[in-house]
Design a protein around this motif. Structure first.
Motif, mmCIF file in Angstrom:
data_model
loop_
_atom_site.group_PDB
_atom_site.id
_atom_site.type_symbol
_atom_site.label_atom_id
_atom_site.label_comp_id
_atom_site.label_asym_id
_atom_site.label_seq_id
_atom_site.Cartn_x
_atom_site.Cartn_y
_atom_site.Cartn_z
ATOM 1 N N UNK A 81 0.923 -1.105 0.007
ATOM 2 C CA UNK A 81 -0.050 0.075 0.038
ATOM 3 C C UNK A 81 0.841 1.483 0.024
ATOM 4 N N UNK A 82 1.789 1.489 0.893
ATOM 5 C CA UNK A 82 2.473 2.605 1.124
ATOM 6 C C UNK A 82 3.460 2.738 -0.229
ATOM 7 N N UNK A 83 3.908 1.501 -0.732
ATOM 8 C CA UNK A 83 4.822 1.758 -1.938
ATOM 9 C C UNK A 83 4.013 2.587 -3.194
ATOM 10 N N UNK A 123 -6.199 12.701 1.664
ATOM 11 C CA UNK A 123 -6.236 11.262 2.153
ATOM 12 C C UNK A 123 -7.489 11.063 2.832
ATOM 13 N N UNK A 124 -8.361 9.916 2.136
ATOM 14 C CA UNK A 124 -9.559 9.517 3.062
ATOM 15 C C UNK A 124 -9.715 8.217 3.443
ATOM 16 N N UNK A 125 -8.679 7.996 4.415
ATOM 17 C CA UNK A 125 -8.542 6.354 4.898
ATOM 18 C C UNK A 125 -9.037 6.297 6.466
ATOM 19 N N UNK A 159 -4.841 5.531 7.717
ATOM 20 C CA UNK A 159 -4.181 6.909 7.878
ATOM 21 C C UNK A 159 -3.090 7.152 8.748
ATOM 22 N N UNK A 160 -2.865 6.548 9.928
ATOM 23 C CA UNK A 160 -1.766 6.305 10.585
ATOM 24 C C UNK A 160 -0.582 5.954 10.034
ATOM 25 N N UNK A 167 -3.555 16.768 3.418
ATOM 26 C CA UNK A 167 -4.786 16.906 3.889
ATOM 27 C C UNK A 167 -5.299 15.481 4.341
ATOM 28 N N UNK A 168 -5.808 15.241 5.590
ATOM 29 C CA UNK A 168 -6.680 13.968 6.043
ATOM 30 C C UNK A 168 -7.911 14.422 6.202
#
Length: 319
Positions: A25-27, A45-47, A52-53, A66-67
């Motif tokens: 995911x992060x990649x 980001x809308x997790x 989100x963390x 922006x989260x």
């Protein structure tokens, strides 16, 4: 100006991220977000809380991403479309040449609610196409059911992968086709029992009375008023735009009410009915749009026997 894989693209650049580990995911997501920041683009980001963390920890300190609250954004499909369209219009008015968003639906969206959220994923290919949006929708293959993943491939034109790969999905189906399919929805467990009430050709007034009688105070006052408004609109639509007979059923239990309204007609011709607002006050789409705003879940089913709308007040079951 568009940047990255969306450079030169007009309209919405819609991708899925199917990942099988946090590293996967992060990649994909972190380079996407950093690319937006480097280009000076609104980057959001809308997790859910967990992912989100993860993303926050992977970004440089002070990174201007922006989260949004994923649970708040993805409460109801039509409301999410309305909210995102407002957000996107605001960024474009402020001069944005491209907006980047990563979002995710959570496991609670994959049960009885998935038919509505699959329609959302399909409809936004049209609903957001007037904006210079590049978004990625993340799905964890470790917890997402195979049938949901199959729909992900059909509702996203592309899949984003590590090392800046962006591959077309061969099974992608345009929303004008996907949204008119006879897609079965998952039966709510409370529908396995006998309905609390069953009405034939009810008037809107009689339909409201039946819901109030069956509800018995299980829902907060504001919620029952919202359901009554939705029932009024849906029954009126069936009587005016559908084909008789109109049959309404009500089930109660487990903290929610389920109401189905069916008629012998084919249902609305517009594939986006209910998910996008309409301007005509005489259109069948207006009532369905209102129902989508006020019910926790709205299911649509087309079949050889006619058209059925299912309204749920209270959270739909997740199994």
């Amino acid at each position: 100006m568009r940047t990255g894989a969306a450079a030169g693209h007009t309209g919405y650049f819609h991708e899925a991220v199917r990942y099988d580990s946090d590293e996967h995911l992060l990649a994909v997501v972190v380079p996407f977000l950093l690319g937006g920041v480097a280009a000076g683009e609104p980057t959001l980001v809308a997790f859910g809380d967990r992912n989100a963390a993860l993303v926050r920890a992977a970004l440089p300190a002070g990174c201007p991403v922006s989260f949004l609250g994923g649970g708040d954004v993805y409460a109801r499909p039509a409301a999410a479309i309305r909210s995102y369209r407002s957000l996107l219009a605001g960024h474009v008015a402020a001069g944005a040449g491209q907006i980047r968003i990563v979002g995710e639906l959570l496991p609670e969206h994959f049960g009885a609610a998935w038919d509505a959220w699959s329609r959302y994923e399909s409809a936004i290919n049209h609903a957001y196409d007037e904006f210079p949006l590049w978004s990625m929708c993340a799905y964890d293959e470790r917890v997402t059911p195979p049938a949901v993943l199959a729909d992900v491939d059909r509702t996203h034109p592309r899949t984003a992968r590590p090392r800046d790969r962006h591959e077309p999905n061969a099974g992608y189906t345009p929303p004008e086709e996907f949204l008119l399919e006879n897609r079965p929805y998952v039966t709510d467990p409370i529908q396995h029992g006998a309905p609390a009430a069953e009405l034939l050709d009810p008037s809107p007034t009689r339909a409201r009375e039946a819901v109030l009688a069956a509800e018995g105070g299980a829902l907060p006052a504001g919620r029952i008023e919202e359901l009554l408004l939705a029932v009024t609109e849906v029954v009126s639509n069936a009587r005016v735009h559908g084909q008789p007979p109109v049959r309404m059923r009500i089930w109660t239990g487990e903290g929610r009410l389920v109401v189905t309204v069916e008629d012998r007609g084919p249902g609305p011709k517009d594939p986006f009915t209910g998910l996008l607002p309409v301007t005509s006050t005489t259109s069948a789409g207006l009532g369905l749009w209102i129902a989508h705003q006020y019910c926790d879940h709205v299911g649509l089913r087309r079949g050889p026997g006619g058209f059925t709308i299912r309204l749920t007040a209270g959270p739909p079951h997740t199994g």
